[in-house]
Motif scaffolding. Structure first.
Motif, PDB file in Angstrom:
ATOM      1  N   GLY A 156     100.319 -13.681  15.847  1.00 17.93           N
ATOM      2  CA  GLY A 156     100.373 -15.044  16.361  1.00 17.93           C
ATOM      3  C   GLY A 156     101.725 -15.366  16.964  1.00 17.93           C
ATOM      4  O   GLY A 156     102.486 -16.178  16.439  1.00 17.93           O
ATOM      5  N   GLU A 157     102.034 -14.725  18.095  1.00 18.23           N
ATOM      6  CA  GLU A 157     103.358 -14.861  18.705  1.00 18.23           C
ATOM      7  C   GLU A 157     103.310 -15.785  19.914  1.00 18.23           C
ATOM      8  O   GLU A 157     102.452 -15.644  20.787  1.00 18.23           O
ATOM      9  CB  GLU A 157     103.866 -13.488  19.125  1.00 18.23           C
ATOM     10  N   HIS A 158     104.239 -16.732  19.950  1.00 24.55           N
ATOM     11  CA  HIS A 158     104.344 -17.720  21.037  1.00 24.55           C
ATOM     12  C   HIS A 158     103.093 -18.597  21.132  1.00 24.55           C
ATOM     13  O   HIS A 158     102.774 -19.128  22.191  1.00 24.55           O
ATOM     14  CB  HIS A 158     104.638 -17.039  22.378  1.00 24.55           C
ATOM     15  N   THR A 159     102.408 -18.742  20.033  1.00 27.98           N
ATOM     16  CA  THR A 159     101.264 -19.657  19.969  1.00 27.98           C
ATOM     17  C   THR A 159     101.649 -20.984  19.327  1.00 27.98           C
ATOM     18  O   THR A 159     100.951 -21.982  19.508  1.00 27.98           O
ATOM     19  CB  THR A 159     100.123 -19.037  19.153  1.00 27.98           C
ATOM     20  N   ASP A 160     102.761 -21.015  18.578  1.00 27.09           N
ATOM     21  CA  ASP A 160     103.045 -22.221  17.795  1.00 27.09           C
ATOM     22  C   ASP A 160     103.378 -23.417  18.672  1.00 27.09           C
ATOM     23  O   ASP A 160     103.002 -24.546  18.351  1.00 27.09           O
ATOM     24  CB  ASP A 160     104.132 -21.969  16.742  1.00 27.09           C
ATOM     25  N   TYR A 161     104.066 -23.205  19.785  1.00 28.90           N
ATOM     26  CA  TYR A 161     104.351 -24.362  20.643  1.00 28.90           C
ATOM     27  C   TYR A 161     103.207 -24.640  21.617  1.00 28.90           C
ATOM     28  O   TYR A 161     103.321 -25.495  22.500  1.00 28.90           O
ATOM     29  CB  TYR A 161     105.684 -24.185  21.389  1.00 28.90           C
ATOM     30  N   ASN A 162     102.109 -23.924  21.434  1.00 28.51           N
ATOM     31  CA  ASN A 162     100.880 -24.195  22.189  1.00 28.51           C
ATOM     32  C   ASN A 162      99.776 -24.740  21.274  1.00 28.51           C
ATOM     33  O   ASN A 162      98.585 -24.653  21.599  1.00 28.51           O
ATOM     34  CB  ASN A 162     100.404 -22.918  22.881  1.00 28.51           C
ATOM     35  N   ASP A 163     100.185 -25.323  20.133  1.00 32.45           N
ATOM     36  CA  ASP A 163      99.260 -25.910  19.153  1.00 32.45           C
ATOM     37  C   ASP A 163      98.302 -24.875  18.569  1.00 32.45           C
ATOM     38  O   ASP A 163      97.199 -25.213  18.142  1.00 32.45           O
ATOM     39  CB  ASP A 163      98.435 -27.057  19.775  1.00 32.45           C
ATOM     40  N   GLY A 164      98.707 -23.617  18.544  1.00 35.96           N
ATOM     41  CA  GLY A 164      97.800 -22.551  18.147  1.00 35.96           C
ATOM     42  C   GLY A 164      97.954 -22.110  16.707  1.00 35.96           C
ATOM     43  O   GLY A 164      98.464 -22.834  15.842  1.00 35.96           O
ATOM     44  N   PHE A 165      97.493 -20.874  16.438  1.00 33.13           N
ATOM     45  CA  PHE A 165      97.472 -20.307  15.094  1.00 33.13           C
ATOM     46  C   PHE A 165      98.571 -19.259  14.946  1.00 33.13           C
ATOM     47  O   PHE A 165      98.861 -18.504  15.885  1.00 33.13           O
ATOM     48  CB  PHE A 165      96.121 -19.649  14.813  1.00 33.13           C
TER      49      PHE A 165
END
Length: 385
Positions: A30-39
């Motif tokens: 789950g890389e570079h998903t956190d600032y895209n509201d992801g998992f």
């Protein structure tokens, strides 16, 4: 802990009111998903930043680190302003600023720090530093802030005070992870699920390979990737790339091109959407007891980060290629990219062979020798005494 306590006494002339620890983290997937509201799916490392802290009532903030040359740095808590500090002290000072800005009565502190989290290795040394300060002040000033809210305040400190556009994963991992588990985190609503992750019981190991190539999140490339993701979401008319369905990705990428999204934006979107899906796949496999099958998913993630997000580097690719050739179950870079660390999932019996293969590949390429260690899911931030 005793050394940190004794050093505090030598520096400040009195016993600290307490000692706290906050860990670095490895992100399983789950890389570079956190600032895209992801998992995301990190777990805490045994490596920690430890802080001995006492309150002050005069508005002074005194900071010292055993790991950085120089004496005690003294600041005025009421005068802290974003963008005014470009040294290591910006991280703890930023937390004090964020707490005060949120209305919490923090009137100063004496702080001594020591860390075993490798700096610049993509293992969240900055988040560990922020979280340990936040937890100590939360306890000492009896603020009653839950861990996930402390993580939010620490993220604000890094985004606004330090100026690094990081997501929420690192701080939440440091604050909220549990020993023996990986943290399945939905970064949109911060809902959490602790997923058992005991590789040793299944005859496997997860290695961290620190390439010793330094990276800095506040540098421009990280920000460019984030801006590109935001552009893709805006063109597609969604709040965040989290809202693009994986089974509709090809059609959405075609539509994105028609709406003016260039090839770079399309690549960024493809990575984020497929990476969110990979997190969900890993969670499902772990919950089904099919742990070995996560290996190829990790390797897919590296290819996406290398080819679509374009944040790998020769050293990270060498780790992955050499480890897979030597029999690893899976491997990928972890963290923000442009250096830092990779992770390798391996059978316990193959660890020595894989480690030697990676070391020899680095030597053959004339790279600096990597640091290799086993990652075992450890507890999150806590008071030591």
């Amino acid at each position: 802990m005793e050394q940190v306590r004794n050093d505090f006494v030598a520096l400040y002339g009195s016993e600290p009111e307490g000692v706290w620890a906050a860990p670095g983290r490895v992100n399983l997937i789950g890389e570079h998903t956190d600032y895209n509201d992801g998992f995301v799916m990190p777990f805490a490392l045994p490596h920690t930043t430890v802080a001995a802290v006492s309150r002050r009532t005069d508005g002074r903030l005194r900071l010292h680190s055993a790991d950085i040359e120089g004496g005690v740095v003294e600041l005025d808590a009421a005068a802290l302003e974003p963008g005014t500090d470009h040294d290591w002290t910006a991280y703890p000072a930023g937390v004090v600023w964020a707490l005060r800005e949120a209305g919490h009565p923090v009137t100063g502190a004496d702080v001594h720090l020591a860390s075993t989290v490798p700096s610049g290795a993509g293992l969240s040394s900055s988040a560990a530093l922020e979280v340990v300060i936040a937890l100590a002040l939360n306890d000492l000033y009896e603020l009653g802030i839950p861990g996930w809210k402390l993580a939010r305040l620490c993220q604000r400190a890094e985004n606004v005070y330090v100026g690094a556009p990081t997501g929420i994963m690192d701080q939440t991992a440091s604050a909220c992870c549990e020993a023996g588990h990986a943290l399945f985190l939905d970064t949109r609503d911060l809902s959490q699920k602790q997923i058992p992750f005991d590789l040793a019981a299944e005859g496997m190991r997860l290695l961290v390979v620190d390439t010793r190539v330094k990276h800095a999140h506040s540098d421009g490339e990280y920000g460019k990737r984030r801006a590109g993701c935001e552009k893709g979401a805006a063109l597609l008319g969604v709040d965040a790339l989290r809202d693009v369905a994986h089974d509709e990705l090809d059609a959405e990428l075609e539509r994105l091109g028609e709406l003016g999204g260039d090839e770079e934006v399309r690549r960024l979107v493809r990575h984020v959407v497929t990476e969110d899906h990979r997190v969900e796949r890993v969670v499902a496999l772990l919950e089904a007891g099919r742990t070995r099958e996560i290996g190829p998913v990790l390797t897919e993630g590296h290819a996406s980060l290398r080819d679509d997000f374009r944040i790998s580097c020769p050293e990270l690719d060498t780790v992955v290629d050499a480890a897979l050739a030597a029999g690893a179950l899976g491997a990928r870079m972890t963290g923000g990219g442009f250096g830092g660390s990779a992770i390798v999932l391996a059978e316990a019996a193959d660890v020595e062979t894989i480690t030697k293969a990676v070391q020899e590949a680095f030597a053959a390429a004339s790279f600096t020798a990597p640091r290799v260690f086993e990652a075992v899911p450890a507890p999150g931030a806590r008071r030591l005494g």
